[in-house]
Motif scaffolding. Sequence first.
Motif, PDB file in Angstrom:
ATOM      1  N   SER A 192    -101.824 -36.114  15.036  1.00 36.22           N
ATOM      2  CA  SER A 192    -101.101 -37.044  14.153  1.00 36.22           C
ATOM      3  C   SER A 192    -100.148 -36.320  13.205  1.00 36.22           C
ATOM      4  O   SER A 192     -99.000 -36.744  13.014  1.00 36.22           O
ATOM      5  CB  SER A 192    -102.095 -37.876  13.341  1.00 36.22           C
ATOM      6  OG  SER A 192    -102.950 -38.592  14.189  1.00 36.22           O
ATOM      7  N   PHE A 193    -100.627 -35.252  12.585  1.00 34.76           N
ATOM      8  CA  PHE A 193     -99.798 -34.548  11.601  1.00 34.76           C
ATOM      9  C   PHE A 193     -98.528 -34.014  12.246  1.00 34.76           C
ATOM     10  O   PHE A 193     -97.427 -34.179  11.711  1.00 34.76           O
ATOM     11  CB  PHE A 193    -100.597 -33.390  10.984  1.00 34.76           C
ATOM     12  CG  PHE A 193     -99.856 -32.649   9.910  1.00 34.76           C
ATOM     13  CD1 PHE A 193     -99.927 -33.079   8.591  1.00 34.76           C
ATOM     14  CD2 PHE A 193     -99.079 -31.543  10.217  1.00 34.76           C
ATOM     15  CE1 PHE A 193     -99.231 -32.390   7.591  1.00 34.76           C
ATOM     16  CE2 PHE A 193     -98.384 -30.858   9.227  1.00 34.76           C
ATOM     17  CZ  PHE A 193     -98.463 -31.292   7.906  1.00 34.76           C
TER      18      PHE A 193
ATOM     19  N   VAL B  99     -92.488 -44.282  20.829  1.00 32.17           N
ATOM     20  CA  VAL B  99     -92.681 -43.070  21.627  1.00 32.17           C
ATOM     21  C   VAL B  99     -93.661 -42.135  20.929  1.00 32.17           C
ATOM     22  O   VAL B  99     -94.570 -41.565  21.556  1.00 32.17           O
ATOM     23  CB  VAL B  99     -91.337 -42.355  21.874  1.00 32.17           C
ATOM     24  CG1 VAL B  99     -91.558 -41.007  22.550  1.00 32.17           C
ATOM     25  CG2 VAL B  99     -90.416 -43.229  22.711  1.00 32.17           C
ATOM     26  N   ALA B 100     -93.491 -41.985  19.606  1.00 30.94           N
ATOM     27  CA  ALA B 100     -94.387 -41.109  18.841  1.00 30.94           C
ATOM     28  C   ALA B 100     -95.825 -41.611  18.889  1.00 30.94           C
ATOM     29  O   ALA B 100     -96.770 -40.815  19.014  1.00 30.94           O
ATOM     30  CB  ALA B 100     -93.903 -41.023  17.396  1.00 30.94           C
ATOM     31  N   GLN B 101     -96.013 -42.912  18.811  1.00 32.31           N
ATOM     32  CA  GLN B 101     -97.365 -43.472  18.876  1.00 32.31           C
ATOM     33  C   GLN B 101     -98.032 -43.154  20.216  1.00 32.31           C
ATOM     34  O   GLN B 101     -99.228 -42.856  20.262  1.00 32.31           O
ATOM     35  CB  GLN B 101     -97.308 -44.982  18.659  1.00 32.31           C
ATOM     36  CG  GLN B 101     -97.014 -45.390  17.227  1.00 32.31           C
ATOM     37  CD  GLN B 101     -96.844 -46.889  17.071  1.00 32.31           C
ATOM     38  OE1 GLN B 101     -96.526 -47.598  18.029  1.00 32.31           O
ATOM     39  NE2 GLN B 101     -97.036 -47.392  15.858  1.00 32.31           N
ATOM     40  N   ARG B 102     -97.269 -43.211  21.285  1.00 39.46           N
ATOM     41  CA  ARG B 102     -97.830 -42.898  22.596  1.00 39.46           C
ATOM     42  C   ARG B 102     -98.224 -41.432  22.687  1.00 39.46           C
ATOM     43  O   ARG B 102     -99.302 -41.096  23.188  1.00 39.46           O
ATOM     44  CB  ARG B 102     -96.815 -43.235  23.691  1.00 39.46           C
ATOM     45  CG  ARG B 102     -97.323 -42.932  25.107  1.00 39.46           C
ATOM     46  CD  ARG B 102     -96.337 -43.360  26.157  1.00 39.46           C
ATOM     47  NE  ARG B 102     -95.034 -42.739  25.963  1.00 39.46           N
ATOM     48  CZ  ARG B 102     -94.762 -41.474  26.315  1.00 39.46           C
ATOM     49  NH1 ARG B 102     -95.712 -40.700  26.836  1.00 39.46           N
ATOM     50  NH2 ARG B 102     -93.554 -40.979  26.136  1.00 39.46           N
TER      51      ARG B 102
ATOM     52  N   PRO C 222     -97.960 -30.665  22.081  1.00 34.72           N
ATOM     53  CA  PRO C 222     -97.658 -32.036  22.544  1.00 34.72           C
ATOM     54  C   PRO C 222     -96.277 -32.518  22.104  1.00 34.72           C
ATOM     55  O   PRO C 222     -95.606 -33.254  22.834  1.00 34.72           O
ATOM     56  CB  PRO C 222     -98.774 -32.879  21.907  1.00 34.72           C
ATOM     57  CG  PRO C 222     -99.874 -31.916  21.638  1.00 34.72           C
ATOM     58  CD  PRO C 222     -99.197 -30.635  21.282  1.00 34.72           C
ATOM     59  N   VAL C 223     -95.854 -32.095  20.902  1.00 36.99           N
ATOM     60  CA  VAL C 223     -94.527 -32.493  20.409  1.00 36.99           C
ATOM     61  C   VAL C 223     -93.443 -31.839  21.242  1.00 36.99           C
ATOM     62  O   VAL C 223     -92.454 -32.484  21.634  1.00 36.99           O
ATOM     63  CB  VAL C 223     -94.363 -32.115  18.926  1.00 36.99           C
ATOM     64  CG1 VAL C 223     -92.940 -32.413  18.448  1.00 36.99           C
ATOM     65  CG2 VAL C 223     -95.380 -32.866  18.070  1.00 36.99           C
ATOM     66  N   ILE C 224     -93.611 -30.565  21.535  1.00 34.45           N
ATOM     67  CA  ILE C 224     -92.618 -29.839  22.346  1.00 34.45           C
ATOM     68  C   ILE C 224     -92.557 -30.427  23.752  1.00 34.45           C
ATOM     69  O   ILE C 224     -91.475 -30.651  24.302  1.00 34.45           O
ATOM     70  CB  ILE C 224     -92.962 -28.337  22.390  1.00 34.45           C
ATOM     71  CG1 ILE C 224     -92.845 -27.735  20.987  1.00 34.45           C
ATOM     72  CG2 ILE C 224     -92.044 -27.601  23.366  1.00 34.45           C
ATOM     73  CD1 ILE C 224     -93.337 -26.313  20.880  1.00 34.45           C
TER      74      ILE C 224
ATOM     75  N   THR D  98     -92.999 -34.593  12.641  1.00 37.00           N
ATOM     76  CA  THR D  98     -91.762 -34.351  13.384  1.00 37.00           C
ATOM     77  C   THR D  98     -90.834 -35.555  13.337  1.00 37.00           C
ATOM     78  O   THR D  98     -89.631 -35.409  13.091  1.00 37.00           O
ATOM     79  CB  THR D  98     -92.081 -34.006  14.848  1.00 37.00           C
ATOM     80  OG1 THR D  98     -92.860 -32.805  14.890  1.00 37.00           O
ATOM     81  CG2 THR D  98     -90.801 -33.799  15.649  1.00 37.00           C
ATOM     82  N   ILE D  99     -91.377 -36.758  13.546  1.00 34.94           N
ATOM     83  CA  ILE D  99     -90.468 -37.911  13.559  1.00 34.94           C
ATOM     84  C   ILE D  99     -89.977 -38.247  12.149  1.00 34.94           C
ATOM     85  O   ILE D  99     -88.930 -38.888  12.006  1.00 34.94           O
ATOM     86  CB  ILE D  99     -91.098 -39.150  14.234  1.00 34.94           C
ATOM     87  CG1 ILE D  99     -92.238 -39.732  13.409  1.00 34.94           C
ATOM     88  CG2 ILE D  99     -91.542 -38.829  15.639  1.00 34.94           C
ATOM     89  CD1 ILE D  99     -92.616 -41.129  13.856  1.00 34.94           C
ATOM     90  N   THR D 100     -90.701 -37.788  11.114  1.00 33.42           N
ATOM     91  CA  THR D 100     -90.159 -37.926   9.763  1.00 33.42           C
ATOM     92  C   THR D 100     -88.842 -37.178   9.649  1.00 33.42           C
ATOM     93  O   THR D 100     -87.852 -37.692   9.101  1.00 33.42           O
ATOM     94  CB  THR D 100     -91.156 -37.390   8.725  1.00 33.42           C
ATOM     95  OG1 THR D 100     -92.348 -38.167   8.749  1.00 33.42           O
ATOM     96  CG2 THR D 100     -90.567 -37.439   7.315  1.00 33.42           C
ATOM     97  N   LEU D 101     -88.807 -35.960  10.182  1.00 34.81           N
ATOM     98  CA  LEU D 101     -87.567 -35.183  10.193  1.00 34.81           C
ATOM     99  C   LEU D 101     -86.507 -35.846  11.062  1.00 34.81           C
ATOM    100  O   LEU D 101     -85.321 -35.840  10.722  1.00 34.81           O
ATOM    101  CB  LEU D 101     -87.850 -33.758  10.690  1.00 34.81           C
ATOM    102  CG  LEU D 101     -88.830 -32.941   9.849  1.00 34.81           C
ATOM    103  CD1 LEU D 101     -89.047 -31.559  10.482  1.00 34.81           C
ATOM    104  CD2 LEU D 101     -88.304 -32.785   8.419  1.00 34.81           C
TER     105      LEU D 101
END
Length: 222
Positions: free
Chosen positions: A187-188, A176-179, A9-11, A193-196
């Motif tokens: 979640s992890f 965007v990350a929440q969506r 999902p992140v990719i 990813t957005i922490t980075l």
Amino acid sequence: MNYKLDFTPVIDGLPDLLWGCLGTFLLALSGMALAIVIGIGGVILRDSRFAPARWLVKAFVELIRNTPFLVQIFFIYFALPLAGLRLDPTPTAIIALGINGGAYAIEIIRGGVQSIGKGQIEAGLALGLHKAQVFRLIVLKPALRAIFPSLTSQFVLLTLTTSVASAISAYELTSVAQRIESDSFRSFEVYGTITLFYLAISWVMMRFFALISARYFSYPVK
């Protein structure tokens, strides 16, 4: 623990996350610009001979510095429409960031201005400079040089504060990350990813301020 990492999902959402980073930068830079205007204007009024102006600036600084940013942005977005002033999420976030950053900028800039000796100001006036020229050339620039590291740190913090704007659905990285997280329940992976991403954003902002410092103040910010 049977949890298996899945960054699919992140990719898949990476383009949206990158656009979210751009939204964060735009919110931060717009909020900083407004904060600088409020900061300089507030310093001028704070030290003016007009007592009500001084009291108003003092009250503004105390109010903003002693209330949560989330409450401030909620007040602008949810309460002001009851008075007939309705704003979209992005303008609301910019105004809230500018007001919040401006309250801190007033105190930071004022500290720098007070570090300028009265003798320098009197010398400028004796040379025939107008008060506005004295403030701009003799007071403001040396003051900014003195306070630039503190102002930089405050603005980097303001950049990270943009994440709170997700509470009113302003377009930035956290929203965007929440969506993506709500659609995938990863979640992890998403928040890791957005922490980075936020670490990278902070580094870019520090480099940006270092360039400004090297260009205008003759020393790099480290």
